[in-house]
Write a protein that holds these residues in place. Sequence first.
Motif, PDB file in Angstrom:
ATOM      1  N   ILE A 147       9.136  -8.483  25.431  1.00  0.00           N
ATOM      2  CA  ILE A 147       9.913  -7.030  25.161  1.00  0.00           C
ATOM      3  C   ILE A 147       9.649  -6.788  23.937  1.00  0.00           C
ATOM      4  O   ILE A 147      10.066  -7.305  22.802  1.00  0.00           O
ATOM      5  CB  ILE A 147      11.249  -7.466  25.347  1.00  0.00           C
ATOM      6  CG1 ILE A 147      11.911  -8.082  26.761  1.00  0.00           C
ATOM      7  CG2 ILE A 147      12.218  -6.056  25.213  1.00  0.00           C
ATOM      8  CD1 ILE A 147      11.179  -7.256  27.835  1.00  0.00           C
ATOM      9  N   ILE A 148       8.969  -5.468  23.711  1.00  0.00           N
ATOM     10  CA  ILE A 148       8.580  -4.981  22.375  1.00  0.00           C
ATOM     11  C   ILE A 148       9.002  -3.374  22.328  1.00  0.00           C
ATOM     12  O   ILE A 148       8.619  -2.650  23.316  1.00  0.00           O
ATOM     13  CB  ILE A 148       7.027  -4.723  22.106  1.00  0.00           C
ATOM     14  CG1 ILE A 148       6.696  -6.206  22.370  1.00  0.00           C
ATOM     15  CG2 ILE A 148       6.680  -4.252  20.800  1.00  0.00           C
ATOM     16  CD1 ILE A 148       5.173  -6.471  22.326  1.00  0.00           C
ATOM     17  N   PRO A 149       9.799  -3.171  21.453  1.00  0.00           N
ATOM     18  CA  PRO A 149      10.229  -1.811  21.196  1.00  0.00           C
ATOM     19  C   PRO A 149       9.324  -0.835  20.595  1.00  0.00           C
ATOM     20  O   PRO A 149       8.344  -1.302  19.868  1.00  0.00           O
ATOM     21  CB  PRO A 149      11.550  -1.906  20.260  1.00  0.00           C
ATOM     22  CG  PRO A 149      11.199  -3.175  19.436  1.00  0.00           C
ATOM     23  CD  PRO A 149      10.510  -4.055  20.439  1.00  0.00           C
ATOM     24  N   VAL A 150       9.342   0.557  20.896  1.00  0.00           N
ATOM     25  CA  VAL A 150       8.377   1.462  20.300  1.00  0.00           C
ATOM     26  C   VAL A 150       9.042   1.503  18.878  1.00  0.00           C
ATOM     27  O   VAL A 150      10.126   1.857  18.388  1.00  0.00           O
ATOM     28  CB  VAL A 150       8.724   2.980  20.844  1.00  0.00           C
ATOM     29  CG1 VAL A 150       8.316   3.750  20.102  1.00  0.00           C
ATOM     30  CG2 VAL A 150       8.244   3.093  22.402  1.00  0.00           C
ATOM     31  N   PRO A 151       7.945   1.461  17.939  1.00  0.00           N
ATOM     32  CA  PRO A 151       8.322   1.407  16.600  1.00  0.00           C
ATOM     33  C   PRO A 151       8.488   2.691  15.928  1.00  0.00           C
ATOM     34  O   PRO A 151       8.160   3.815  16.307  1.00  0.00           O
ATOM     35  CB  PRO A 151       7.066   0.818  15.775  1.00  0.00           C
ATOM     36  CG  PRO A 151       5.926   1.353  16.852  1.00  0.00           C
ATOM     37  CD  PRO A 151       6.315   1.383  18.021  1.00  0.00           C
ATOM     38  N   LEU A 152       9.251   2.874  14.621  1.00  0.00           N
ATOM     39  CA  LEU A 152       9.630   3.918  13.974  1.00  0.00           C
ATOM     40  C   LEU A 152       8.905   3.380  12.685  1.00  0.00           C
ATOM     41  O   LEU A 152       8.607   2.344  12.229  1.00  0.00           O
ATOM     42  CB  LEU A 152      10.984   4.184  13.750  1.00  0.00           C
ATOM     43  CG  LEU A 152      12.088   4.751  14.690  1.00  0.00           C
ATOM     44  CD1 LEU A 152      13.198   4.775  14.124  1.00  0.00           C
ATOM     45  CD2 LEU A 152      11.452   6.064  15.483  1.00  0.00           C
ATOM     46  N   HIS A 153       8.255   4.587  11.948  1.00  0.00           N
ATOM     47  CA  HIS A 153       7.975   4.515  10.759  1.00  0.00           C
ATOM     48  C   HIS A 153       8.944   4.058   9.843  1.00  0.00           C
ATOM     49  O   HIS A 153      10.230   4.492   9.927  1.00  0.00           O
ATOM     50  CB  HIS A 153       7.254   6.050  10.306  1.00  0.00           C
ATOM     51  CG  HIS A 153       6.526   5.450   8.957  1.00  0.00           C
ATOM     52  ND1 HIS A 153       6.861   5.957   7.531  1.00  0.00           N
ATOM     53  CD2 HIS A 153       5.180   5.492   8.703  1.00  0.00           C
ATOM     54  CE1 HIS A 153       5.957   5.592   6.839  1.00  0.00           C
ATOM     55  NE2 HIS A 153       4.830   5.521   7.236  1.00  0.00           N
ATOM     56  N   CYS A 172       1.385   3.359  22.214  1.00  0.00           N
ATOM     57  CA  CYS A 172       1.689   1.906  22.040  1.00  0.00           C
ATOM     58  C   CYS A 172       1.150   1.032  23.099  1.00  0.00           C
ATOM     59  O   CYS A 172       0.573   0.268  22.853  1.00  0.00           O
ATOM     60  CB  CYS A 172       3.186   1.933  22.275  1.00  0.00           C
ATOM     61  SG  CYS A 172       4.311   2.456  21.172  1.00  0.00           S
ATOM     62  N   VAL A 173       0.746   1.603  24.278  1.00  0.00           N
ATOM     63  CA  VAL A 173       0.246   0.975  25.318  1.00  0.00           C
ATOM     64  C   VAL A 173      -1.322   0.690  24.953  1.00  0.00           C
ATOM     65  O   VAL A 173      -1.889  -0.290  25.012  1.00  0.00           O
ATOM     66  CB  VAL A 173       0.121   1.779  26.751  1.00  0.00           C
ATOM     67  CG1 VAL A 173      -0.816   1.216  27.730  1.00  0.00           C
ATOM     68  CG2 VAL A 173       1.541   1.788  27.004  1.00  0.00           C
ATOM     69  N   ASP A 174      -1.932   1.759  24.233  1.00  0.00           N
ATOM     70  CA  ASP A 174      -3.223   1.542  23.918  1.00  0.00           C
ATOM     71  C   ASP A 174      -3.423   0.612  22.965  1.00  0.00           C
ATOM     72  O   ASP A 174      -4.454  -0.262  22.989  1.00  0.00           O
ATOM     73  CB  ASP A 174      -3.706   2.900  23.333  1.00  0.00           C
ATOM     74  CG  ASP A 174      -4.181   3.897  24.642  1.00  0.00           C
ATOM     75  OD1 ASP A 174      -3.942   3.776  25.701  1.00  0.00           O
ATOM     76  OD2 ASP A 174      -4.366   5.217  24.076  1.00  0.00           O
TER      77      ASP A 174
END
Length: 236
Positions: A115-121, A209-211
């Motif tokens: 389970i990996i979240p979309v990151p923020l800068h 993210c997927v790429d």
Amino acid sequence: MASRGSFGKEIIEGLKPAFNLVYPPRCASCGCSIAEHGALCSDCWGELEFPGTVEKSDASTGERHAGIIAATLYNDMSRSLLLKFKHGGKLSLAPILGRMIASRIHDEEDELPLIIPVPLHRTRIWQRGFNQSAMLAREVVKAGRGELLVDGLVRIKRTRSLGDLPSATRHEILMGAIAVRKGAHDVVKERSVILIDDVLTSGATSTACVDALLYAGADNVRIACFARAARASTRI
């Protein structure tokens, strides 16, 4: 003999009536009285819209994800909840939103997905104080839907807010902006991954993210979000 964990739960359950008396349970959306904390009233729940089956990728558009799992469809109610959570400081919404995402995830494989979240800068995290996708990811893991890798992805390039931009422009801006963290490649390699986001609109961020995850050797990547906007004709 009762375990220490079960004994602690018994204490918490015993204190609930007193806690509810001091802090009466309120709907997480409208604030009306309800039976339990961290829930929605029947009226607000009735305003949510729910998708049917998991959305599959469309190879003809170049999509590379292995499916989109959405807890709700994006409408006025889901938008209101997300705004209160993301910008209104109502972090107590994380458990209910996360549980709703988790309820849509069904796996039959022996190995739990990452389970990996979309990151923020990092500058955005400093400004906001939290990553809403990471909070949702933790709730999904609490529900037993996978193994958390909270820093699996990093945002290596700061980008402007994308909300007012056309989809094609969003995709262009995000090219090369997200990567798998150094040291996480061996963890991601040959694993099934579920990418957690709060809302999916054009799909530009999730595409990046997927790429990055597939480039690092992930076996497949599904996207799971709280709200899914109407499917656009652009690549997700």
